[in-house]
Design a protein around this motif. Structure first.
Motif, PDB file in Angstrom:
ATOM      1  N   LEU A 139      31.550  61.842  70.933  1.00 36.71           N
ATOM      2  CA  LEU A 139      30.977  62.764  71.920  1.00 36.71           C
ATOM      3  C   LEU A 139      29.463  62.642  72.022  1.00 36.71           C
ATOM      4  CD1 LEU A 139      33.095  65.920  71.058  1.00 36.71           C
ATOM      5  CD2 LEU A 139      33.535  64.180  72.794  1.00 36.71           C
ATOM      6  N   TRP A 140      28.881  61.705  71.317  1.00 38.45           N
ATOM      7  CA  TRP A 140      27.429  61.545  71.288  1.00 38.45           C
ATOM      8  C   TRP A 140      26.825  61.527  72.677  1.00 38.45           C
ATOM      9  CZ3 TRP A 140      23.545  61.929  67.999  1.00 38.45           C
ATOM     10  CH2 TRP A 140      22.340  61.311  68.302  1.00 38.45           C
ATOM     11  N   ASP A 141      27.432  60.766  73.583  1.00 45.25           N
ATOM     12  CA  ASP A 141      26.868  60.625  74.930  1.00 45.25           C
ATOM     13  C   ASP A 141      27.075  61.845  75.815  1.00 45.25           C
ATOM     14  OD1 ASP A 141      25.833  58.123  74.410  1.00 45.25           O
ATOM     15  OD2 ASP A 141      27.618  57.065  75.121  1.00 45.25           O
ATOM     16  N   LEU A 142      27.931  62.786  75.406  1.00 44.26           N
ATOM     17  CA  LEU A 142      28.086  64.012  76.192  1.00 44.26           C
ATOM     18  C   LEU A 142      26.858  64.913  76.069  1.00 44.26           C
ATOM     19  CD1 LEU A 142      31.762  65.294  75.868  1.00 44.26           C
ATOM     20  CD2 LEU A 142      30.547  64.610  77.929  1.00 44.26           C
ATOM     21  N   TRP A 143      26.181  64.822  74.937  1.00 38.63           N
ATOM     22  CA  TRP A 143      24.952  65.589  74.735  1.00 38.63           C
ATOM     23  C   TRP A 143      23.788  64.778  75.291  1.00 38.63           C
ATOM     24  CZ3 TRP A 143      25.811  70.410  73.139  1.00 38.63           C
ATOM     25  CH2 TRP A 143      26.996  70.679  72.444  1.00 38.63           C
ATOM     26  N   THR A 144      22.925  65.413  76.063  1.00 46.17           N
ATOM     27  CA  THR A 144      21.785  64.698  76.641  1.00 46.17           C
ATOM     28  C   THR A 144      20.800  64.334  75.529  1.00 46.17           C
ATOM     29  OG1 THR A 144      20.444  66.676  77.001  1.00 46.17           O
ATOM     30  CG2 THR A 144      22.005  66.048  78.766  1.00 46.17           C
ATOM     31  N   PRO A 145      19.923  63.368  75.763  1.00 48.25           N
ATOM     32  CA  PRO A 145      18.909  63.046  74.748  1.00 48.25           C
ATOM     33  C   PRO A 145      18.066  64.269  74.358  1.00 48.25           C
ATOM     34  CG  PRO A 145      18.997  61.311  76.391  1.00 48.25           C
ATOM     35  CD  PRO A 145      19.881  62.432  76.894  1.00 48.25           C
ATOM     36  N   GLU A 146      17.773  65.130  75.336  1.00 45.72           N
ATOM     37  CA  GLU A 146      16.996  66.338  75.048  1.00 45.72           C
ATOM     38  C   GLU A 146      17.787  67.285  74.134  1.00 45.72           C
ATOM     39  OE1 GLU A 146      15.671  64.272  78.545  1.00 45.72           O
ATOM     40  OE2 GLU A 146      17.615  65.233  78.247  1.00 45.72           O
ATOM     41  N   GLU A 147      19.076  67.426  74.413  1.00 48.80           N
ATOM     42  CA  GLU A 147      19.921  68.288  73.567  1.00 48.80           C
ATOM     43  C   GLU A 147      20.045  67.713  72.163  1.00 48.80           C
ATOM     44  OE1 GLU A 147      22.744  70.070  77.147  1.00 48.80           O
ATOM     45  OE2 GLU A 147      23.346  68.240  76.096  1.00 48.80           O
ATOM     46  N   ARG A 148      20.223  66.403  72.063  1.00 49.50           N
ATOM     47  CA  ARG A 148      20.355  65.781  70.737  1.00 49.50           C
ATOM     48  C   ARG A 148      19.083  65.941  69.916  1.00 49.50           C
ATOM     49  NH1 ARG A 148      23.094  61.429  73.773  1.00 49.50           N
ATOM     50  NH2 ARG A 148      21.164  60.247  73.611  1.00 49.50           N
ATOM     51  N   ALA A 149      17.940  66.082  70.566  1.00 56.34           N
ATOM     52  CA  ALA A 149      16.664  66.222  69.862  1.00 56.34           C
ATOM     53  C   ALA A 149      16.460  67.635  69.310  1.00 56.34           C
ATOM     54  CB  ALA A 149      15.510  65.851  70.794  1.00 56.34           C
ATOM     55  N   GLU A 150      17.211  68.603  69.823  1.00 54.46           N
ATOM     56  CA  GLU A 150      17.063  69.990  69.370  1.00 54.46           C
ATOM     57  C   GLU A 150      17.822  70.194  68.058  1.00 54.46           C
ATOM     58  OE1 GLU A 150      16.810  72.334  73.601  1.00 54.46           O
ATOM     59  OE2 GLU A 150      18.786  71.729  72.875  1.00 54.46           O
ATOM     60  N   PRO A 151      17.253  70.963  67.128  1.00 54.72           N
ATOM     61  CA  PRO A 151      17.968  71.224  65.874  1.00 54.72           C
ATOM     62  C   PRO A 151      19.215  72.083  66.119  1.00 54.72           C
ATOM     63  CG  PRO A 151      15.906  72.468  65.950  1.00 54.72           C
ATOM     64  CD  PRO A 151      15.942  71.604  67.175  1.00 54.72           C
ATOM     65  N   ALA A 152      20.341  71.614  65.580  1.00 60.69           N
ATOM     66  CA  ALA A 152      21.608  72.310  65.796  1.00 60.69           C
ATOM     67  C   ALA A 152      22.543  72.072  64.617  1.00 60.69           C
ATOM     68  CB  ALA A 152      22.265  71.814  67.082  1.00 60.69           C
ATOM     69  N   LEU A 153      23.471  72.990  64.438  1.00 63.66           N
ATOM     70  CA  LEU A 153      24.603  72.791  63.538  1.00 63.66           C
ATOM     71  C   LEU A 153      25.856  72.768  64.399  1.00 63.66           C
ATOM     72  CD1 LEU A 153      23.982  74.946  60.328  1.00 63.66           C
ATOM     73  CD2 LEU A 153      23.626  72.508  60.674  1.00 63.66           C
ATOM     74  N   TYR A 154      26.845  71.979  63.963  1.00 66.67           N
ATOM     75  CA  TYR A 154      28.066  71.767  64.721  1.00 66.67           C
ATOM     76  C   TYR A 154      29.268  72.293  63.944  1.00 66.67           C
ATOM     77  CZ  TYR A 154      25.225  68.750  67.653  1.00 66.67           C
ATOM     78  OH  TYR A 154      24.261  68.271  68.499  1.00 66.67           O
ATOM     79  N   VAL A 155      30.090  73.081  64.618  1.00 66.45           N
ATOM     80  CA  VAL A 155      31.321  73.623  64.050  1.00 66.45           C
ATOM     81  C   VAL A 155      32.450  72.621  64.310  1.00 66.45           C
ATOM     82  CG1 VAL A 155      33.045  75.462  64.282  1.00 66.45           C
ATOM     83  CG2 VAL A 155      30.599  76.004  64.432  1.00 66.45           C
ATOM     84  N   HIS A 156      33.229  72.354  63.258  1.00 69.44           N
ATOM     85  CA  HIS A 156      34.396  71.473  63.369  1.00 69.44           C
ATOM     86  C   HIS A 156      35.561  72.102  62.598  1.00 69.44           C
ATOM     87  CE1 HIS A 156      31.626  68.221  64.581  1.00 69.44           C
ATOM     88  NE2 HIS A 156      30.899  68.577  63.549  1.00 69.44           N
ATOM     89  N   LYS A 157      36.757  71.821  63.036  1.00 72.39           N
ATOM     90  CA  LYS A 157      37.986  72.136  62.295  1.00 72.39           C
ATOM     91  C   LYS A 157      38.112  73.603  61.880  1.00 72.39           C
ATOM     92  CE  LYS A 157      37.808  67.481  60.420  1.00 72.39           C
ATOM     93  NZ  LYS A 157      36.384  67.292  60.698  1.00 72.39           N
ATOM     94  N   LEU A 158      37.628  74.506  62.685  1.00 68.96           N
ATOM     95  CA  LEU A 158      37.794  75.933  62.404  1.00 68.96           C
ATOM     96  C   LEU A 158      39.276  76.275  62.519  1.00 68.96           C
ATOM     97  CD1 LEU A 158      36.867  78.857  61.964  1.00 68.96           C
ATOM     98  CD2 LEU A 158      36.297  78.955  64.381  1.00 68.96           C
ATOM     99  N   THR A 159      39.853  76.741  61.424  1.00 68.69           N
ATOM    100  CA  THR A 159      41.283  77.037  61.384  1.00 68.69           C
ATOM    101  C   THR A 159      41.510  78.326  60.614  1.00 68.69           C
ATOM    102  OG1 THR A 159      41.666  74.643  61.249  1.00 68.69           O
ATOM    103  CG2 THR A 159      43.547  76.070  60.874  1.00 68.69           C
ATOM    104  N   VAL A 160      42.263  79.226  61.202  1.00 69.43           N
ATOM    105  CA  VAL A 160      42.609  80.496  60.563  1.00 69.43           C
ATOM    106  C   VAL A 160      44.110  80.496  60.294  1.00 69.43           C
ATOM    107  CG1 VAL A 160      42.715  83.009  60.867  1.00 69.43           C
ATOM    108  CG2 VAL A 160      40.715  81.725  61.691  1.00 69.43           C
TER     109      VAL A 160
END
Length: 186
Positions: A76-97
């Motif tokens: 999904l790297w290319d779905l995020w724009t270069p500007e978005e990728r440059a912003e500090p972020a944390l990514y949620v994965h595999k959230l399961t209840v």
């Protein structure tokens, strides 16, 4: 409820979460997570200290799991724009209840914890992706304050719906044991 780092000894439980969720999703008419996720990928995330378990109390069976890291899924790297990728972020994965805890807003609390953790680490955003055809999940994330940014048109990318919300400090109500005990991978 307690949130703590997962250990390698938790790998069978983490794999069970995934397979149980796939069965539940299949009953809802979606093929999300129908392909088993490689155990070695989950183990690597555990060893990196990115996988967390939520328990109702000390020693109780896990009620939920989430993976939280600093990177988007490589496909999904290319779905995020270069500007978005440059912003500090944390990514949620595999959230399961676990289904025994469904309907208690545990997923919402986990997302709040993840956003709080992101803010404490200096991230601007909490981000995630979702199965492209799982509109029920999209609605859930929007209700949780996420803004849908875009969806891939690539028919081979099944999890290409991306969204984000601002990282912010909040009261999530967990006994957070994730900073005090860094996972040794054991």
């Amino acid at each position: 409820m307690i949130i703590e780092p997962a250990r390698l000894t938790d790998l069978p439980c983490l794999l069970r979460f995934r397979s149980d969720a796939a069965k539940w999703l299949a009953a809802l008419g979606t093929d999300q997570w129908s392909t088993p996720f490689p155990a070695d990928h989950i183990a690597a995330s555990v060893q990196a200290g990115e996988v967390f378990l939520i328990r109702a109390s000390e020693g109780a069976e896990p009620a939920a799991t989430v993976t939280l890291d600093h990177k988007t899924d490589p496909e999904l790297w290319d779905l995020w724009t270069p500007e978005e990728r440059a912003e500090p972020a944390l990514y949620v994965h595999k959230l399961t209840v676990d289904r025994r805890y469904a309907g208690r807003d545990l997923g919402g609390r986990i997302l709040d914890w993840a956003g709080d953790r992101a803010a404490r680490q200096g991230a601007r955003w909490l981000r995630l992706d979702a199965w492209t055809t799982n509109t029920r999940l999209h609605k859930y994330y929007v209700q949780q304050g996420f803004e849908h940014l875009r969806t891939t048109t690539d028919p081979d990318e099944v999890s290409g719906w991306i969204a984000q919300r601002p990282a912010r400090r909040v009261q999530h109500g967990f006994d957070d044991r994730t900073f005090a005990h860094r996972s040794s991978g054991q």
